[in-house]
Design a protein around this motif. Sequence first.
Motif, PDB file in Angstrom:
ATOM      1  N   TYR A  18      36.254  43.986  27.508  1.00 43.04           N
ATOM      2  CA  TYR A  18      37.595  43.862  26.935  1.00 43.04           C
ATOM      3  C   TYR A  18      38.180  42.493  27.234  1.00 43.04           C
ATOM      4  N   ASP A  19      39.198  42.116  26.461  1.00 45.53           N
ATOM      5  CA  ASP A  19      39.880  40.840  26.662  1.00 45.53           C
ATOM      6  C   ASP A  19      40.969  40.935  27.722  1.00 45.53           C
ATOM      7  N   LEU A  20      41.639  42.076  27.779  1.00 41.68           N
ATOM      8  CA  LEU A  20      42.765  42.254  28.690  1.00 41.68           C
ATOM      9  C   LEU A  20      42.772  43.691  29.188  1.00 41.68           C
ATOM     10  N   VAL A  21      42.862  43.851  30.502  1.00 42.39           N
ATOM     11  CA  VAL A  21      43.006  45.180  31.097  1.00 42.39           C
ATOM     12  C   VAL A  21      44.360  45.235  31.798  1.00 42.39           C
ATOM     13  N   TRP A  22      45.126  46.230  31.439  1.00 39.91           N
ATOM     14  CA  TRP A  22      46.484  46.424  31.975  1.00 39.91           C
ATOM     15  C   TRP A  22      46.435  47.693  32.822  1.00 39.91           C
ATOM     16  N   ALA A  23      46.548  47.560  34.149  1.00 39.11           N
ATOM     17  CA  ALA A  23      46.333  48.673  35.068  1.00 39.11           C
ATOM     18  C   ALA A  23      47.642  49.089  35.718  1.00 39.11           C
ATOM     19  N   LEU A  24      48.046  50.325  35.457  1.00 46.00           N
ATOM     20  CA  LEU A  24      49.301  50.850  35.997  1.00 46.00           C
ATOM     21  C   LEU A  24      49.054  51.409  37.392  1.00 46.00           C
ATOM     22  N   ALA A  25      49.859  50.965  38.357  1.00 52.45           N
ATOM     23  CA  ALA A  25      49.696  51.410  39.738  1.00 52.45           C
ATOM     24  C   ALA A  25      49.990  52.899  39.859  1.00 52.45           C
ATOM     25  N   PRO A  26      49.247  53.634  40.699  1.00 51.49           N
ATOM     26  CA  PRO A  26      49.503  55.069  40.870  1.00 51.49           C
ATOM     27  C   PRO A  26      50.944  55.362  41.294  1.00 51.49           C
ATOM     28  N   GLU A  27      51.518  54.501  42.145  1.00 47.85           N
ATOM     29  CA  GLU A  27      52.900  54.715  42.578  1.00 47.85           C
ATOM     30  C   GLU A  27      53.874  54.617  41.405  1.00 47.85           C
ATOM     31  N   THR A  28      53.594  53.699  40.494  1.00 47.81           N
ATOM     32  CA  THR A  28      54.450  53.561  39.310  1.00 47.81           C
ATOM     33  C   THR A  28      54.321  54.773  38.412  1.00 47.81           C
ATOM     34  N   LEU A  29      53.111  55.282  38.295  1.00 52.07           N
ATOM     35  CA  LEU A  29      52.889  56.476  37.480  1.00 52.07           C
ATOM     36  C   LEU A  29      53.677  57.655  38.032  1.00 52.07           C
ATOM     37  N   ARG A  30      53.667  57.820  39.346  1.00 56.00           N
ATOM     38  CA  ARG A  30      54.438  58.911  39.951  1.00 56.00           C
ATOM     39  C   ARG A  30      55.927  58.714  39.724  1.00 56.00           C
ATOM     40  N   GLU A  71      37.326  33.876  29.706  1.00 55.62           N
ATOM     41  CA  GLU A  71      36.831  33.358  28.434  1.00 55.62           C
ATOM     42  C   GLU A  71      37.943  33.273  27.399  1.00 55.62           C
ATOM     43  N   VAL A  72      38.766  34.315  27.316  1.00 53.32           N
ATOM     44  CA  VAL A  72      39.872  34.310  26.361  1.00 53.32           C
ATOM     45  C   VAL A  72      40.896  33.242  26.734  1.00 53.32           C
ATOM     46  N   PHE A  73      41.241  33.156  28.010  1.00 49.73           N
ATOM     47  CA  PHE A  73      42.239  32.173  28.451  1.00 49.73           C
ATOM     48  C   PHE A  73      41.779  30.754  28.150  1.00 49.73           C
ATOM     49  N   PHE A  74      40.512  30.472  28.406  1.00 51.17           N
ATOM     50  CA  PHE A  74      40.005  29.136  28.181  1.00 51.17           C
ATOM     51  C   PHE A  74      39.857  28.833  26.690  1.00 51.17           C
ATOM     52  N   LYS A  75      39.118  29.695  25.996  1.00 51.63           N
ATOM     53  CA  LYS A  75      38.720  29.376  24.622  1.00 51.63           C
ATOM     54  C   LYS A  75      39.807  29.634  23.594  1.00 51.63           C
ATOM     55  N   LEU A 135      44.672  32.934  39.712  1.00 56.01           N
ATOM     56  CA  LEU A 135      43.262  32.982  39.349  1.00 56.01           C
ATOM     57  C   LEU A 135      42.582  33.842  40.397  1.00 56.01           C
ATOM     58  N   ASN A 136      42.046  35.003  39.988  1.00 57.24           N
ATOM     59  CA  ASN A 136      41.510  35.913  41.001  1.00 57.24           C
ATOM     60  C   ASN A 136      40.092  35.527  41.399  1.00 57.24           C
ATOM     61  N   ASP A 137      39.539  36.283  42.317  1.00 56.33           N
ATOM     62  CA  ASP A 137      38.223  35.950  42.867  1.00 56.33           C
ATOM     63  C   ASP A 137      37.122  36.011  41.826  1.00 56.33           C
ATOM     64  N   ASP A 138      37.331  36.760  40.745  1.00 52.28           N
ATOM     65  CA  ASP A 138      36.335  36.855  39.673  1.00 52.28           C
ATOM     66  C   ASP A 138      36.461  35.714  38.662  1.00 52.28           C
ATOM     67  N   GLY A 139      37.487  34.876  38.821  1.00 48.74           N
ATOM     68  CA  GLY A 139      37.696  33.788  37.878  1.00 48.74           C
ATOM     69  C   GLY A 139      38.537  34.162  36.686  1.00 48.74           C
ATOM     70  N   ASN A 140      39.062  35.408  36.651  1.00 46.53           N
ATOM     71  CA  ASN A 140      39.930  35.837  35.560  1.00 46.53           C
ATOM     72  C   ASN A 140      41.388  35.551  35.910  1.00 46.53           C
ATOM     73  N   ILE A 141      42.253  35.649  34.901  1.00 44.25           N
ATOM     74  CA  ILE A 141      43.675  35.372  35.082  1.00 44.25           C
ATOM     75  C   ILE A 141      44.382  36.685  35.367  1.00 44.25           C
ATOM     76  N   GLU A 142      45.098  36.734  36.471  1.00 46.10           N
ATOM     77  CA  GLU A 142      45.671  37.993  36.951  1.00 46.10           C
ATOM     78  C   GLU A 142      47.189  37.880  37.084  1.00 46.10           C
TER      79      GLU A 142
END
Length: 561
Positions: free
Chosen positions: A34-46, A296-300, A549-556
């Motif tokens: 995927y190009d973008l993953v949006w992860a909702l924190a469990p605390e926010t879900l509650r 890849e998306v951020f760069f290209k 820039l996270n440890d995987d090189g993606n934009i966080e």
Amino acid sequence: MFTFSNAVEAGGMRTMSLPPHGSALHAPAALGGYDLVWALAPETLRAQLSGLQKAGKLPSEVLVGNLEKAGLKIGGEDADRVRLAVPHLTLDASTPRSASLELLFTSGNMSFYNGFGNRSNVLKQSVAGWKLTFNVKLQLEPVALADAMQGASPDCARALMRFDETRYRLHALALDFDHSDLMHADPARSQLGTENTVLAGNFVNFIGAWLREQAAGGSPFVLGYAAVRATPGEDALSKLQPGSVSVAAAGTLNLLHMLGRKASSDGRGVAGGPGLAALRPGYAPGCAARAVLSREVFFKRFLKPLLIDPIQQRLTQLPDYRNLRVAPDGGLNREESFNEKSGVSATMDNGARAVFVPNASGWGYRDHVLLHWREGNRLSHVRESEQDLQFSVTVSSQPDSMGVPRLTVDLYSSLMRYEWDRASQKMALFNRKVNLGKGWARSTMHWAMRLQFVADDHGAVRVAVTPKRSPAATDSGVVGMYMVSDALGHLLNMNKLSNEWEGNPASLAVLQQEVVSGFSEAATQLFAQMASQLVLPAGPQPGCRRVQLNDDGNIELDIGW
């Protein structure tokens, strides 16, 4: 030419190796395609489920069954009233399209007749402390904007109004009871305070039927709203809006986006694919979610069209140094000359221009020309003129003035100009040339500009720009009986060179005003788009709190209040 002997005169070599021709951008850990993953924190879900229950959107009491018709009733008046705690969702990465819905009953009774066919004696069974857990499906269901707006909180309604139905399709992220098994509870996560298996089974079936009734007019368990573009965008930012979205559980509740396009058929963008559970664990206080954009998306698709290409256009506007220095009465020595340009196969004649070449940390550009010629007759000169123009764009994580790591883009440009002249005079008496010495001069100028992405107190990302000019570094020298003692002033016109450096189309001032300012505005919009991919149904909408820039090189992005 800048030979070993010349290098001794000039203080050593000063050039930088070319970026590898055709080298690819560093490929970090994939986000499941995927190009973008949006992860909702469990605390926010509650917190969302709690807010929905307080607002009356989720039931806080249970009333289901009928003694006369079904022989069993859950809930009722007074002491029989069955109350529910805030529902709890558990997201297991092993079942990416499902969640565990936990219902905790805090009070009330279940009423039933004593014995088969005996309706004269009604028994009561307390359900206080009972816990019932169903494995339910997660679903993104199309929803009309008017239906989503109905009864929405003011904060939610304002956020939904951004999605004009002529350009976007709205989806509700909800629990799908229609396709869930509500006849069987999860025994490992359920606690029913009775050893009567028949009674326990009836309780499960009745609560399952009650959940289906709640969803008859649309599931009340709406966890958020996501929108995708109905038609592809035209500009770079519109192309970075979602073209498709999916949902998966991976310990967090994840929205999985393909930006500007749909999930492909080659396996990219498969829910539950590898990498979906690899998001950095742990959320800072006040952090509601985390959005991770692929490198890849951020760069290209962001940096290249909005930063690299505009700089490239301005560099191409500069005159090609290959054509600037032509001896008026002498010929070019092609064996001693060269024309080296990044990203292309340049010759002395084909007119190719240098282009940016991707590398592991960004892009590099180099236009390196050396011209060697002879001029004059009786008083002759062997001349060399060399220019090395370099430009780099580097993406990394660097601390700001307070020591906080920031996503950083560094622009760096340098220009080296070197002139070398060996003079000789033809003496008629001896019919040979006499060496009159040689002189050389070199000037190196460079500047840097640092762009750091900083979230302000209102949740918007701004680009902090720090330009840095450096004074020109010069050196020169003469050997033998050269015609002047000041080779620098004789061979290099520093005023002209400095004015050209400061005023050319790719200068620091021009790029900061004409390119970086527009890029900064686009960055604010990009990260605002990312932060608002999910509209929360309860409470205020979060904004961006940090970009890195996270440890995987993606934009966080850390998203919160």
